[in-house]
Design a protein around this motif. Structure first.
Motif, PDB file in Angstrom:
ATOM      1  N   VAL A  17       0.944  -1.282   0.051  1.00 56.53           N
ATOM      2  CA  VAL A  17       0.129   0.239  -0.380  1.00 56.53           C
ATOM      3  C   VAL A  17       0.750   1.509  -0.236  1.00 56.53           C
ATOM      4  O   VAL A  17       0.085   1.715  -0.867  1.00 56.53           O
ATOM      5  N   LEU A  18       2.013   0.990   1.106  1.00 62.32           N
ATOM      6  CA  LEU A  18       2.983   2.175   0.948  1.00 62.32           C
ATOM      7  C   LEU A  18       3.504   2.416  -0.481  1.00 62.32           C
ATOM      8  O   LEU A  18       3.275   3.749  -1.041  1.00 62.32           O
ATOM      9  N   VAL A  19       4.019   1.753  -1.205  1.00 63.99           N
ATOM     10  CA  VAL A  19       4.824   1.806  -2.285  1.00 63.99           C
ATOM     11  C   VAL A  19       3.624   2.112  -3.665  1.00 63.99           C
ATOM     12  O   VAL A  19       4.027   3.163  -3.858  1.00 63.99           O
ATOM     13  N   MET A  20       2.688   1.675  -3.102  1.00 59.21           N
ATOM     14  CA  MET A  20       1.815   1.879  -4.229  1.00 59.21           C
ATOM     15  C   MET A  20       1.127   3.600  -3.866  1.00 59.21           C
ATOM     16  O   MET A  20       0.647   4.234  -5.323  1.00 59.21           O
ATOM     17  N   PHE A  21       1.120   4.171  -3.264  1.00 57.05           N
ATOM     18  CA  PHE A  21       0.638   5.380  -3.091  1.00 57.05           C
ATOM     19  C   PHE A  21       1.754   6.775  -3.264  1.00 57.05           C
ATOM     20  O   PHE A  21       1.701   7.662  -3.528  1.00 57.05           O
ATOM     21  N   LEU A  22       3.234   5.646  -2.832  1.00 56.16           N
ATOM     22  CA  LEU A  22       4.347   7.127  -2.971  1.00 56.16           C
ATOM     23  C   LEU A  22       4.573   7.296  -4.612  1.00 56.16           C
ATOM     24  O   LEU A  22       4.388   7.437  -4.597  1.00 56.16           O
ATOM     25  N   LYS A  23       4.030   6.380  -5.331  1.00 55.05           N
ATOM     26  CA  LYS A  23       4.061   6.096  -6.468  1.00 55.05           C
ATOM     27  C   LYS A  23       3.783   7.698  -7.247  1.00 55.05           C
ATOM     28  O   LYS A  23       3.882   7.387  -8.059  1.00 55.05           O
ATOM     29  N   GLN A  24       2.360   7.351  -6.599  1.00 58.15           N
ATOM     30  CA  GLN A  24       1.532   8.231  -7.329  1.00 58.15           C
ATOM     31  C   GLN A  24       1.910   9.693  -7.304  1.00 58.15           C
ATOM     32  O   GLN A  24       1.786  11.230  -7.545  1.00 58.15           O
ATOM     33  N   ALA A  25       3.241  10.470  -6.739  1.00 57.62           N
ATOM     34  CA  ALA A  25       3.747  11.489  -6.239  1.00 57.62           C
ATOM     35  C   ALA A  25       4.399  11.413  -7.409  1.00 57.62           C
ATOM     36  O   ALA A  25       5.086  12.700  -8.185  1.00 57.62           O
ATOM     37  N   LYS A  26       4.646  10.577  -8.396  1.00 53.94           N
ATOM     38  CA  LYS A  26       5.069  10.821  -9.825  1.00 53.94           C
ATOM     39  C   LYS A  26       4.327  10.239 -10.957  1.00 53.94           C
ATOM     40  O   LYS A  26       2.831   9.813 -11.013  1.00 53.94           O
ATOM     41  N   ALA A  27       4.181  11.585 -12.098  1.00 55.46           N
ATOM     42  CA  ALA A  27       2.385  11.466 -12.715  1.00 55.46           C
ATOM     43  C   ALA A  27       3.017  10.369 -13.738  1.00 55.46           C
ATOM     44  O   ALA A  27       3.933  10.006 -14.226  1.00 55.46           O
ATOM     45  N   GLY A  28       2.257   9.716 -14.000  1.00 52.94           N
ATOM     46  CA  GLY A  28       1.665   8.508 -14.844  1.00 52.94           C
ATOM     47  C   GLY A  28       0.394   8.954 -16.303  1.00 52.94           C
ATOM     48  O   GLY A  28      -0.142   9.352 -15.779  1.00 52.94           O
ATOM     49  N   ASN A  29       0.970   9.194 -17.161  1.00 55.56           N
ATOM     50  CA  ASN A  29      -0.236   9.273 -18.031  1.00 55.56           C
ATOM     51  C   ASN A  29      -0.397  10.564 -17.909  1.00 55.56           C
ATOM     52  O   ASN A  29      -2.149  10.730 -18.138  1.00 55.56           O
ATOM     53  N   ASN A  30      -0.673  11.439 -18.163  1.00 51.96           N
ATOM     54  CA  ASN A  30      -0.139  12.629 -17.416  1.00 51.96           C
ATOM     55  C   ASN A  30      -1.624  13.095 -16.541  1.00 51.96           C
ATOM     56  O   ASN A  30      -2.487  13.743 -16.315  1.00 51.96           O
ATOM     57  N   ILE A  31      -1.206  12.034 -15.179  1.00 55.43           N
ATOM     58  CA  ILE A  31      -2.274  11.757 -14.259  1.00 55.43           C
ATOM     59  C   ILE A  31      -1.826  12.418 -12.818  1.00 55.43           C
ATOM     60  O   ILE A  31      -0.953  11.656 -12.563  1.00 55.43           O
ATOM     61  N   LEU A  32      -1.665  13.095 -12.406  1.00 52.76           N
ATOM     62  CA  LEU A  32      -1.243  13.474 -10.716  1.00 52.76           C
ATOM     63  C   LEU A  32      -2.252  13.500  -9.703  1.00 52.76           C
ATOM     64  O   LEU A  32      -3.232  14.228 -10.009  1.00 52.76           O
ATOM     65  N   THR A  36      -6.488  14.625 -14.104  1.00 57.38           N
ATOM     66  CA  THR A  36      -5.756  14.590 -15.801  1.00 57.38           C
ATOM     67  C   THR A  36      -4.405  15.982 -15.294  1.00 57.38           C
ATOM     68  O   THR A  36      -5.836  17.510 -15.545  1.00 57.38           O
ATOM     69  N   LEU A  37      -4.133  15.801 -16.385  1.00 57.85           N
ATOM     70  CA  LEU A  37      -2.869  17.508 -16.032  1.00 57.85           C
ATOM     71  C   LEU A  37      -2.925  18.233 -17.654  1.00 57.85           C
ATOM     72  O   LEU A  37      -2.005  16.955 -18.266  1.00 57.85           O
ATOM     73  N   PRO A  38      -2.343  18.913 -18.736  1.00 55.69           N
ATOM     74  CA  PRO A  38      -1.424  19.026 -19.362  1.00 55.69           C
ATOM     75  C   PRO A  38      -0.426  18.960 -19.399  1.00 55.69           C
ATOM     76  O   PRO A  38       0.066  18.576 -17.572  1.00 55.69           O
ATOM     77  N   ALA A  39       0.937  18.535 -19.777  1.00 56.96           N
ATOM     78  CA  ALA A  39       1.671  18.970 -19.925  1.00 56.96           C
ATOM     79  C   ALA A  39       2.855  19.885 -18.996  1.00 56.96           C
ATOM     80  O   ALA A  39       3.673  19.662 -18.489  1.00 56.96           O
ATOM     81  N   ARG A 113      -8.345  24.169 -11.541  1.00 62.03           N
ATOM     82  CA  ARG A 113      -9.824  24.970 -11.780  1.00 62.03           C
ATOM     83  C   ARG A 113      -9.026  26.331 -12.363  1.00 62.03           C
ATOM     84  O   ARG A 113      -9.555  27.590 -13.011  1.00 62.03           O
ATOM     85  N   GLU A 114      -8.209  26.902 -11.019  1.00 61.57           N
ATOM     86  CA  GLU A 114      -7.639  28.164 -11.038  1.00 61.57           C
ATOM     87  C   GLU A 114      -7.196  28.618 -12.069  1.00 61.57           C
ATOM     88  O   GLU A 114      -7.087  29.445 -12.653  1.00 61.57           O
ATOM     89  N   LYS A 115      -6.379  27.468 -12.690  1.00 59.54           N
ATOM     90  CA  LYS A 115      -5.109  27.911 -13.943  1.00 59.54           C
ATOM     91  C   LYS A 115      -5.708  27.176 -14.526  1.00 59.54           C
ATOM     92  O   LYS A 115      -5.381  27.394 -16.172  1.00 59.54           O
ATOM     93  N   ASP A 116      -6.780  26.976 -15.058  1.00 59.14           N
ATOM     94  CA  ASP A 116      -7.367  26.327 -16.475  1.00 59.14           C
ATOM     95  C   ASP A 116      -6.708  25.434 -17.062  1.00 59.14           C
ATOM     96  O   ASP A 116      -6.216  25.206 -18.345  1.00 59.14           O
ATOM     97  N   TRP A 117      -6.477  24.814 -15.847  1.00 58.64           N
ATOM     98  CA  TRP A 117      -5.628  23.291 -16.290  1.00 58.64           C
ATOM     99  C   TRP A 117      -6.023  22.096 -17.707  1.00 58.64           C
ATOM    100  O   TRP A 117      -6.029  20.692 -16.911  1.00 58.64           O
ATOM    101  N   PHE A 118      -7.550  22.260 -18.104  1.00 54.91           N
ATOM    102  CA  PHE A 118      -8.417  21.054 -18.694  1.00 54.91           C
ATOM    103  C   PHE A 118      -8.393  20.638 -20.150  1.00 54.91           C
ATOM    104  O   PHE A 118      -7.062  21.070 -20.134  1.00 54.91           O
ATOM    105  N   VAL A 119      -8.125  19.604 -19.725  1.00 55.95           N
ATOM    106  CA  VAL A 119      -7.644  18.499 -20.842  1.00 55.95           C
ATOM    107  C   VAL A 119      -9.107  17.696 -21.602  1.00 55.95           C
ATOM    108  O   VAL A 119      -9.874  17.007 -20.762  1.00 55.95           O
ATOM    109  N   GLY A 120      -8.707  17.948 -22.823  1.00 58.42           N
ATOM    110  CA  GLY A 120      -9.743  17.498 -23.630  1.00 58.42           C
ATOM    111  C   GLY A 120     -11.240  18.878 -24.124  1.00 58.42           C
ATOM    112  O   GLY A 120     -11.004  19.542 -23.308  1.00 58.42           O
ATOM    113  N   GLN A 121     -12.448  17.723 -23.527  1.00 63.51           N
ATOM    114  CA  GLN A 121     -13.306  18.035 -23.684  1.00 63.51           C
ATOM    115  C   GLN A 121     -14.210  19.007 -21.526  1.00 63.51           C
ATOM    116  O   GLN A 121     -14.381  18.239 -21.337  1.00 63.51           O
TER     117      GLN A 121
END
Length: 461
Positions: A17-32, A36-39, A113-121
């Protein structure tokens, strides 16, 4: 030694569980953090700071969680208590492990939302309907508290003629608890409204929904406590007041269920506050992140798929907008509880119950032990010996700790065997039947020798 079998799976779960959540600190497929965030967003200093803070949070969480396992070492002589603690630890660990992630998911979503970083539609989710529904949610009527109050009074009346003071205290304590919970209900009902937004409708909706959730909680706890009183009353009137198993389960239930319920409602209200307070009173601009609640729970009524790829961790998750998805999730929880509670009860009973061997008048040997009762005519006995050691083997259906072994085992050179033994208290009585060995002893060697002499005398008649 007992706790080693418990600590190993706990550490495996802890590490995974700890490794799984620590890995979320690094973005994957533009998801952090489930967002979902733009590059270009990943070069923003605010995002980088969130990643640093996220790692710190899970480092602290990991240290605290690991330290919370130490009580298992002090419970090494009480296997059932260690097992109960492990189940409690697992539940708390799995639940709390998501909290830092949810917090950083929310912070990242706000930044998006503050920085209008929306992806797609992009689309707007209107919340005015939801606000109106929440504003009209009614707080539960105080008259519902008559249910637990009447149950408590009924127990008091039923115990008036009984001399057992514990019976009288059962109803009285239940009535006192009902009054205390009613006071909490009244206090939360009259609590001062909080301001979450510049829009009065949103403030009214959040405050009214919060009052309703808390009113349901306090009433549910009052009814739960009154039913616990009924169970305690039944135990006492049934002459089982000394049954340690029943009392320890009752204590755990009475202590942990209310705490868990309070924690659940608190987080439900917090989640509602966060989801509505960020809106402009009319709607929220969003993209496909809308379907991922807290970044991890998929809820998309427009998608008929039951299973979808997980956003965090590995594997798949269920679509909670589908009926099958709800059945899988909640059914799994119910199934886990249905397995854990009997297992825990049996472990507690095993720790506090010793096998009892006696001979009936018709020369039938009986061994009483929960779930593993066994009997056989003395005439079926082929051989009885008294041994100082046990052969090696493995458990096929039973329970075994460093102190005792009870149930079905397969032993080297002997084959199938039923064991009712204290491992560190030789000698052991070996009873050979047709295709089966029964091995028994008492914790007191002198008592074991006396039982052996009695059985041997019956066998040689």
């Amino acid at each position: 030694m007992n706790t080693l079998f418990l600590i190993v799976p706990a550490l495996l779960a802890y590490t995974f569980v700890l490794v799984m959540f620590l890995k979320q600190a690094k973005a994957g497929n533009n998801i952090l953090f489930g967002v979902t965030l733009p590059a270009q967003a990943f070069n923003d200093s605010a995002i980088k700071q969130l990643q640093i803070n996220y790692k710190k949070s899970y480092t602290i969480f990991g240290i605290i969680s690991l330290f919370s396992l130490t009580p298992l070492f002090f419970l090494s002589d009480y296997f059932s208590m260690a097992l109960i603690y492990l189940f409690i630890w697992f539940t708390a660990f799995i639940y709390t492990s998501k909290l830092p992630f949810k917090r950083f998911h929310h912070q990242t979503a706000v930044l998006k939302r503050e920085k209008d970083w929306f992806v797609g539609q992009k689309r707007i989710i209107r919340i005015d309907t939801k606000v109106n529904i929440l504003k009209n949610k009614m707080v539960l009527s105080p008259y519902w508290f008559l249910i637990p109050a009447l149950i408590s009074v009924s127990l008091i009346i039923a115990s008036i003629q009984d001399e057992n003071i514990l019976l009288k205290m059962t109803g009285i304590a239940s009535l006192i608890m009902t009054v205390v919970l009613f006071v909490f209900y009244y206090a939360f009902r009259k609590m001062k409204p909080k301001v979450y937004s510049e829009h009065n409708d949103i403030n009214a909706a959040i405050n009214q929904a919060g009052r309703r959730y808390w009113s349901i909680l306090w009433l549910s706890m009052a009814i739960f406590e009154s039913f616990n009183a009924i169970v305690a009353y039944t135990i006492l009137t049934g002459g089982s007041s000394s049954d340690f198993t029943l009392w320890i389960i009752g204590i755990v239930m009475v202590s942990l269920v209310p705490l868990g319920a309070i924690f659940f409602v608190h987080n439900k209200v917090r989640s509602l506050e966060e989801s509505l307070a960020i809106s402009n009173g009319l709607g929220i601009i969003t993209d496909d992140d809308e379907y991922w609640i807290n970044g991890s729970t998929y809820y998309n009524p427009n998608d008929q798929s039951v299973m979808v790829p997980n956003r965090i961790g590995i594997g798949t998750t269920v679509n909670m907008a589908t009926r099958a998805g709800k059945w899988i999730k909640y059914g799994g929880i119910v199934l886990a509880i249905a397995i854990i509670l009997p297992l825990t009860a049996f472990a507690v009973q095993s720790d506090n119950t010793s096998p009892y061997l006696y001979v009936e008048e018709n020369s039938v040997v009986k061994i009483d032990y929960p779930m593993y009762d066994f009997s056989f005519p003395i005439s079926d006995v082929q051989e009885i010996t008294l041994e100082e050691s046990l052969p090696t083997g493995f458990r096929t259906n039973g329970t075994a700790t460093a102190e005792y072994a009870r149930g079905h085992f397969s032993l080297e050179n002997l084959g199938d065997a039923k064991l009712y033994i204290f491992k560190n208290s030789p000698p052991y009585i070996f009873i050979k039947l047709d295709g089966l060995y029964v091995i028994f002893n008492d914790q007191d060697p002198a008592s074991t020798k006396a039982i052996y002499d009695e059985l041997n005398a019956l066998k040689t008649k």
